[in-house]
Design a protein around this motif. Structure first.
Motif, short mmCIF file in Angstrom:
data_model
loop_
_atom_site.label_atom_id
_atom_site.label_comp_id
_atom_site.label_asym_id
_atom_site.label_seq_id
_atom_site.Cartn_x
_atom_site.Cartn_y
_atom_site.Cartn_z
N GLY A 1 12.69 19.35 -13.22
CA GLY A 1 12.44 20.90 -13.06
C GLY A 1 11.54 20.84 -12.25
N SER A 2 10.81 20.17 -11.49
CA SER A 2 10.16 20.07 -10.59
C SER A 2 10.23 19.91 -9.61
CB SER A 2 9.17 18.19 -11.12
OG SER A 2 8.21 18.01 -9.65
N ARG A 3 11.56 20.03 -8.82
CA ARG A 3 11.89 19.28 -7.62
C ARG A 3 12.47 21.21 -6.95
NH1 ARG A 3 12.84 17.17 -3.06
NH2 ARG A 3 12.70 15.06 -4.03
N ARG A 4 13.69 22.02 -7.95
CA ARG A 4 13.25 23.39 -8.51
C ARG A 4 12.41 23.74 -8.12
NH1 ARG A 4 15.18 24.09 -13.66
NH2 ARG A 4 13.18 24.56 -14.50
N ARG B 1 11.06 24.00 -4.80
CA ARG B 1 11.69 25.04 -3.83
C ARG B 1 11.22 26.28 -4.17
NH1 ARG B 1 16.41 23.49 -5.99
NH2 ARG B 1 16.34 24.51 -6.95
N ARG B 2 11.02 26.73 -5.51
CA ARG B 2 11.24 28.25 -6.00
C ARG B 2 9.72 28.42 -5.57
NH1 ARG B 2 14.79 28.93 -11.27
NH2 ARG B 2 16.05 28.25 -10.12
N SER B 3 8.08 27.99 -5.47
CA SER B 3 7.05 28.13 -4.58
C SER B 3 7.02 29.19 -4.11
CB SER B 3 6.38 27.06 -5.06
OG SER B 3 6.22 26.68 -3.40
N HIS B 4 7.13 29.73 -3.46
CA HIS B 4 7.36 30.18 -1.65
C HIS B 4 8.22 31.80 -2.86
CE1 HIS B 4 5.77 27.95 0.04
NE2 HIS B 4 6.99 27.05 0.69
N ASP B 5 8.32 32.05 -3.74
CA ASP B 5 9.18 33.23 -4.14
C ASP B 5 8.60 34.22 -4.41
OD1 ASP B 5 11.42 32.17 -2.80
OD2 ASP B 5 12.70 31.50 -5.21
N ALA B 6 7.50 33.64 -5.40
CA ALA B 6 6.37 34.45 -5.90
C ALA B 6 5.81 35.55 -5.52
CB ALA B 6 5.51 33.57 -6.54
#
Length: 61
Positions: A10-13, A16-21
């Motif tokens: 979950g941390s790595r996922r 990766r998704r941190s820029h999708d907000a």
């Protein structure tokens, strides 16, 4: 068929998704009209940009 060898944590996922907000839109109050407008954009009602007349006003909206 391509299959992941290990489970993605979950941390790595999340990293990766941190820029999708979605980012908040940066509105700024116009100093001449008092209406909110996007920064670095021409005000179409007045035709002003950075205190200078750059286009002819479009008229009433």
């Amino acid at each position: 068929m391509a299959v992941p060898k290990r489970k993605v944590t979950g941390s790595r996922r999340g990293m990766r998704r941190s820029h999708d907000a979605l980012k908040a839109v940066n509105y700024q109050e116009d100093s001449h009209t008092g209406e909110y407008k996007l920064r670095h954009h021409i005000d179409l009602k007045t035709g002003m940009y950075r205190g200078k007349q750059v286009i002819e006003p479009k008229g009433d909206y």
